[in-house]
Structures are given as structure tokens and as C-alpha cells.
Design a protein around this motif. Structure first.
Motif, PDB file in Angstrom:
ATOM      1  N   LEU A  33      23.128  11.859  23.236  1.00  0.00           N
ATOM      2  CA  LEU A  33      23.231  11.117  24.493  1.00  0.00           C
ATOM      3  C   LEU A  33      23.926   9.773  24.284  1.00  0.00           C
ATOM      4  CD1 LEU A  33      19.723  12.104  25.839  1.00  0.00           C
ATOM      5  CD2 LEU A  33      21.900  12.764  26.892  1.00  0.00           C
ATOM      6  N   LYS A  34      23.668   9.126  23.154  1.00  0.00           N
ATOM      7  CA  LYS A  34      24.383   7.890  22.805  1.00  0.00           C
ATOM      8  C   LYS A  34      25.885   8.140  22.790  1.00  0.00           C
ATOM      9  CE  LYS A  34      23.135   4.271  20.790  1.00  0.00           C
ATOM     10  NZ  LYS A  34      22.995   2.900  21.348  1.00  0.00           N
ATOM     11  N   ILE A 220      24.127  10.890  33.379  1.00  0.00           N
ATOM     12  CA  ILE A 220      24.838  10.653  32.108  1.00  0.00           C
ATOM     13  C   ILE A 220      25.904  11.731  31.949  1.00  0.00           C
ATOM     14  CG2 ILE A 220      24.641  10.665  29.586  1.00  0.00           C
ATOM     15  CD1 ILE A 220      21.849   9.462  29.885  1.00  0.00           C
ATOM     16  N   PHE A 221      25.545  12.972  32.279  1.00  0.00           N
ATOM     17  CA  PHE A 221      26.489  14.082  32.164  1.00  0.00           C
ATOM     18  C   PHE A 221      27.503  14.099  33.307  1.00  0.00           C
ATOM     19  CE2 PHE A 221      22.953  15.774  29.596  1.00  0.00           C
ATOM     20  CZ  PHE A 221      23.652  16.236  28.484  1.00  0.00           C
ATOM     21  N   ASN A 222      27.022  13.902  34.530  1.00  0.00           N
ATOM     22  CA  ASN A 222      27.865  14.182  35.704  1.00  0.00           C
ATOM     23  C   ASN A 222      28.602  12.983  36.290  1.00  0.00           C
ATOM     24  OD1 ASN A 222      27.108  16.884  35.612  1.00  0.00           O
ATOM     25  ND2 ASN A 222      25.318  16.538  36.937  1.00  0.00           N
ATOM     26  N   ASP A 229      25.712  -0.752  32.797  1.00  0.00           N
ATOM     27  CA  ASP A 229      25.432  -1.438  31.524  1.00  0.00           C
ATOM     28  C   ASP A 229      24.334  -0.741  30.726  1.00  0.00           C
ATOM     29  OD1 ASP A 229      27.131  -3.610  32.421  1.00  0.00           O
ATOM     30  OD2 ASP A 229      25.461  -4.151  33.753  1.00  0.00           O
ATOM     31  N   MET A 230      23.629   0.184  31.383  1.00  0.00           N
ATOM     32  CA  MET A 230      22.508   0.861  30.707  1.00  0.00           C
ATOM     33  C   MET A 230      22.249   2.183  31.443  1.00  0.00           C
ATOM     34  SD  MET A 230      18.850  -0.744  29.522  1.00  0.00           S
ATOM     35  CE  MET A 230      17.986  -1.025  31.070  1.00  0.00           C
ATOM     36  N   VAL A 231      21.773   3.185  30.711  1.00  0.00           N
ATOM     37  CA  VAL A 231      21.348   4.435  31.359  1.00  0.00           C
ATOM     38  C   VAL A 231      19.865   4.651  31.038  1.00  0.00           C
ATOM     39  CG1 VAL A 231      23.635   5.517  31.301  1.00  0.00           C
ATOM     40  CG2 VAL A 231      22.061   5.847  29.367  1.00  0.00           C
TER      41      VAL A 231
END
Ligand SMILES: *Cc1c(COP(=O)(O)O)cnc(C)c1O
Length: 380
Positions: A33-34, A220-222, A229-231
Motif C-alpha cells: 500500500l505504501k 487508494i486503488f481507485n 497528504d495522507m491516506v
């Protein structure tokens, strides 16, 4: 000889119902994910609901060690438990109540502020306990209509904030309603645009730009344009991407396994379980497994709505789910007492099992009761 060997191997694998927590898989998912986000984008790990049913302390300590930036939990009590288990990095409490504010401050937990009532009560407590720049997070509604301020509240919020030195806005957040649903792209893009406008206006009014975050795992994917700045990722860290095409890159952290306690042979006409919900129409071999609705296997899985895997074959749950047991049909499965039973694991995923019974991985995972033994494997 062949079957003896097989049985020995399986009996040594699992001796009772366990939820296996694989830290190597967690590390893999974290790194994956990073890699999906920019190098300057922070990663917040959502460890609410006992780390999605696993063990929040184990999960959070591993993630803290490998360099996660932030944690989030839903309730204050979850944040306090993390502090007591050795977590020192910032913890955002997504849905606190004013009754928890004193304790939040005591344990340096950071509240999501979602209404004027909550904002004013928090500023009062921060001021009366002599805080300066205590980090708070402003939650905005951009379409989910669950909790959060509206864009039209910005003027008043900024006024309140500009009149106190007790708190400082560490971040601004919003939550997407349908980031996993490609058919809702237009709605999601509107949410993202509105969030941009809100954060720009807020920065203008308070004189600085806090950390901005709007994405959960599916975004994160789509929606790379929503990483800001952050997820905030929960389900992805636990190995699920809400889409089979993403699941292949992730590894399920939790595996729920059990064992066949006893095998019964039913003759045609015999009934099985409470309320005689199953009546054998032919000779039927059944296996009784020590896991029930008090362990998180909901009654909705009974009467052939759910299944487990034994010897790589589906064994359907027959009759009603009991509090501490289920019975499954193993008529066509070559199995014995003591054999391993998979409820879900890397091959038979919680997402598939959940989908089969009309729910989602989140619900199946978070329902696993505390009395199910957690067994941590992999490298700390
Ligand atoms: C639970 C939660 C998340 C995590 O969502 P996933 O789909 O598990 O990644 C993110 N943000 C908020 C506000 C949440 O409540």
C-alpha cells in the motif's frame, strides 16, 4: 499409510478453534500500500474494532515498528488500550463523545471534531486544562451524511479556532461514500472536488494548511487524485482490496481455523440440531465443529447459507448455528475426527465466504469474538 500421514499432519496444525494472525502478511500489505501512494503521502492505519477483529495491540505494535505514520480508532477506549500497549505515535479517534474528552487528553489521543457542539466542548476542556495547540482533526461531510461539518460552517469554525490557542488543526478529513463502486465515479469525483474547496478555504481562513485526508483503502486503488497528504487504510492492511483484481496483491492477515470434534452418521429421517431444522433425506455424514454464533459465525450462515472448507472441499453448514457449535455436511468428504477445518484463510478468503452469505469481509472479520484464541505467526 497415506491417510495416516495426512491425519497426523492435520492434527498437528490446529488443535482447537484459532484465529491465526500473520505478521508477515501485514508487513507485505503495508509495503504494498505504501508503494501505491506517493513518497510524501503519509499512511494512517485504521486499527478500530480490535484491528478488524484480529488484535489491535499486536497489529499496531508491528505497524509502529515498520514505520506507519498515524493510527485511527473509532472510540476513545480503543485509543486508551493502544497507549497502554506501547503505542507512542499519534492516534486519531474518529468518533469520540464529549464524555471522553478528559481521558483523550490524559492519553494524548487526538479527537475528530465533527460538530459545533463537540468543537466548543473540546475547546473548553483544552482551555481549562491549559493546553496549547492541542492537535484536533476537523471532519467534513462531503456526501456521506454521517458525521461532519458542512462547507457552509467554515466561517464560524475559523472564527472559533482563531479565538483560541488551546487547539490547533492537525488535519482535515472527509470520508468517501462509494470509493469501491466504479458506477459511482461521478459522485466520488464531486466529493473529492468539494473536499479540495473546503480545505483551500479553511487554509485561507486559519492561515495554515493542515494534513488533508479523504481516502480509505478502495480510494487508494481507485482515486489517486484523492490521496492528498495522507491516506487511511483499514481493510487493505488486513489483506482485502474490495475487488478481486486488487485482492491478488494483498495477503489476508487473519485465518480462522478449527477442528472436527465429532462425526455423526445420520439415517434418512434423522434430524439435526436445534428445532430439528435439518432432516436427512438420505444417509448423511456430519461433522460437528467447535465454533458458533458466540464466536462470530452468525445464525444467518446456518441452513446451507454458509460453508467451511475441509480437505479442500466445501462443507455446507446444515441446521441452525448453535452458540458454540456448527454442524456441516461431510457426506462426500473423506475426513476424520481431528481434521483441520478452514472457515477462512488465504485460499478461501473472508471476502468470498462473506459474499456467499450476503455480507462483506469487514463484518465477518470484526465479528470474531474475543474468546477465540489469537495465535500470532510471522516475524515481529
Ligand atoms: C473505518 C474507516 C476507514 C477505513 O476504511 P477501509 O475501507 O477499511 O480502508 C477510513 N476512514 C474512516 C473515517 C473510517 O471510519
Amino acid at each position: 499409510m497415506k491417510s495416516l500421514k495426512k491425519t497426523t499432519k492435520q492434527m498437528s496444525n490446529v488443535a482447537e478453534t484459532v484465529l491465526e494472525i500473520n505478521l508477515d502478511h501485514l508487513t507485505h500489505n503495508f509495503k504494498y500500500l505504501k508503494g501505491k501512494i506517493g513518497s510524501t503521502v503519509k499512511l494512517l492505519a485504521v486499527v478500530k474494532a480490535s484491528g478488524y477483529g484480529s488484535d489491535a495491540s499486536v497489529i499496531a505494535n508491528q505497524l509502529q515498528k515498520i514505520g506507519v505514520d498515524y493510527f485511527a480508532v473509532a472510540y476513545a477506549s480503543e485509543g486508551i488500550a493502544l497507549r497502554k500497549s506501547g503505542i507512542t505515535i499519534p492516534i486519531l479517534v474518529l468518533h469520540p463523545q464529549p464524555v471522553n474528552f478528559q481521558e483523550l487528553i490524559k492519553y494524548t489521543l487526538e479527537p475528530s471534531i465533527y460538530s459545533f457542539r463537540v468543537l466548543r466542548l473540546f475547546i473548553d476542556i483544552a482551555t481549562s486544562t491549559n493546553q496549547t495547540n492541542y492537535p484536533v482533526h476537523l471532519k467534513f461531510n462531503t456526501g456521506l451524511h454521517r458525521i461532519g461539518f458542512e462547507k457552509s460552517d467554515l466561517e464560524k469554525i475559523s472564527d472559533d479556532l482563531n479565538h483560541t490557542k488551546s487547539v490547533k488543526v492537525a488535519s482535515v478529513l472527509s470520508h468517501l461514500a462509494a470509493s469501491e463502486d466504479h458506477a459511482e465515479r461521478e459522485f466520488t469525483v464531486q466529493q473529492i472536488d468539494l473536499f479540495k474547496k473546503i480545505t483551500d478555504t479553511l487554509a485561507d481562513k486559519i492561515g495554515y494548511m493542515p494534513i488533508r485526508h479523504q481516502s480509505n483503502t478502495s480510494a487508494i486503488f481507485n482515486y489517486p487524485e484523492a490521496h492528498f497528504d495522507m491516506v487511511r487504510t483499514g481493510i487493505g492492511l488486513y489483506g482485502y482490496g474490495n475487488d478481486t483484481s486488487y485482492d491478488q496483491f494483498l495477503k489476508p492477515v487473519a485465518s480462522l481455523k478449527s477442528i472436527i470434534s465429532q462425526i455423526h452418521e445420520l439415517a434418512s429421517g434423522d434430524s439435526l440440531g436445534y428445532n430439528r431444522a435439518f432432516i436427512a433425506s438420505k444417509h448423511t455424514k456430519t461433522a460437528t465443529i467447535p465454533i458458533g454464533h458466540a464466536d462470530g459465525i452468525s445464525r444467518q450462515y446456518g441452513n446451507k447459507n454458509g460453508f467451511v472448507t475441509i480437505q479442500n472441499k466445501r462443507a455446507y453448514i446444515i441446521g441452525n448455528v448453535c452458540m458454540d457449535m456448527i454442524m456441516v455436511d461431510v457426506t462426500d468428504i473423506d475426513c476424520q475426527e481431528g481434521d483441520e477445518v478452514i472457515i477462512f484463510d488465504g485460499n478461501y478468503s473472508a471476502a468470498q465466504v462473506a459474499e456467499y452469505t450476503g455480507t462483506i469481509s469487514y463484518e465477518l472479520l470484526t465479528a470474531i469474538a474475543p474468546r477465540v484464541k489469537r495465535q500470532v505467526i510471522g516475524k515481529y
